[in-house]
Design an enzyme around this catalytic site. Sequence first.
Site, PDB file in Angstrom:
ATOM      1  N   HIS A 180     -54.979  16.068  38.809  1.00  0.00           N
ATOM      2  CA  HIS A 180     -55.322  14.651  38.680  1.00  0.00           C
ATOM      3  C   HIS A 180     -55.402  14.262  37.198  1.00  0.00           C
ATOM      4  O   HIS A 180     -54.884  13.225  36.798  1.00  0.00           O
ATOM      5  CB  HIS A 180     -56.653  14.345  39.363  1.00  0.00           C
ATOM      6  CG  HIS A 180     -56.548  14.116  40.825  1.00  0.00           C
ATOM      7  ND1 HIS A 180     -56.405  15.146  41.726  1.00  0.00           N
ATOM      8  CD2 HIS A 180     -56.565  12.961  41.554  1.00  0.00           C
ATOM      9  CE1 HIS A 180     -56.355  14.635  42.949  1.00  0.00           C
ATOM     10  NE2 HIS A 180     -56.445  13.316  42.874  1.00  0.00           N
ATOM     11  N   HIS A 197     -63.692  20.695  39.643  1.00  0.00           N
ATOM     12  CA  HIS A 197     -63.099  21.303  38.449  1.00  0.00           C
ATOM     13  C   HIS A 197     -64.164  21.642  37.419  1.00  0.00           C
ATOM     14  O   HIS A 197     -65.170  20.942  37.295  1.00  0.00           O
ATOM     15  CB  HIS A 197     -62.092  20.358  37.789  1.00  0.00           C
ATOM     16  CG  HIS A 197     -60.791  20.276  38.505  1.00  0.00           C
ATOM     17  ND1 HIS A 197     -59.884  21.298  38.531  1.00  0.00           N
ATOM     18  CD2 HIS A 197     -60.244  19.283  39.244  1.00  0.00           C
ATOM     19  CE1 HIS A 197     -58.834  20.947  39.248  1.00  0.00           C
ATOM     20  NE2 HIS A 197     -59.047  19.729  39.700  1.00  0.00           N
TER      21      HIS A 197
END
Length: 171
Positions: free
Chosen positions: A108, A147
Site C-alpha cells: 500500500h 506493518h
Amino acid sequence: MNLLQNIHAVDVLTFSWCMARKHRAVLTRLGRAISFSADGPLYAVAALLLWLTGYKVLVLVMVLGFLLERIVYLVLKKGFKRNRPADALDNFSSFIIPSDQFSFPSGHTSGAFFMAYCLSEWFPSMNVILYFWAANVGLSRIFLGVHFPTDTVIGALLGTICAAIAIGILV
C-alpha cells in the site's frame, strides 16, 4: 545480534510506541479510510480517468512503473517472508485482515508513493497534498497493525524508485 535483529528490535519498539498512543482508536478509524484510498482498484480507475482526459504518457508511465514495482515487491515479499505484527508479537491482533501473509515491504505504501511521485511530475502544484496522503497511507498501515515501520519506509522507497525509473524510461 546481527543487523536484521537490531532493525527488528527497533521496529518492534517503534511499533509498540505507535500502538500505545492515546488516540489510537481514532487513528485506526481514520487509517481504514486512508488505507482504502490506496487499494489497487482505485489506481485503475485513476488511470482510466487520466487516459480519458488526455494524459496518455502518464498512464503509460503508471503501467510500466507498476509492473516493475509489483515484480520487485513480490520478490521481496517472498524472499524475506517477514511475519506481520500479529504473527510476530505475542498478544497482538491487527485491526484489519491483511490481503497476504507477509509484511515486508508495504505494498500500500509503495503504491501510494509511486502514485505521489508520478502525479507530482504532471501536477506539481499538488505535490504537498500527494506526499501528505502517501505518508499517511504508510502510517495507516502501521496503526492498523499490519506493518512494522521499516515495512512502510522500504515501501516508500520502492514506489519512489520505480516511479523515477518509469519516468526516466518513458519521458
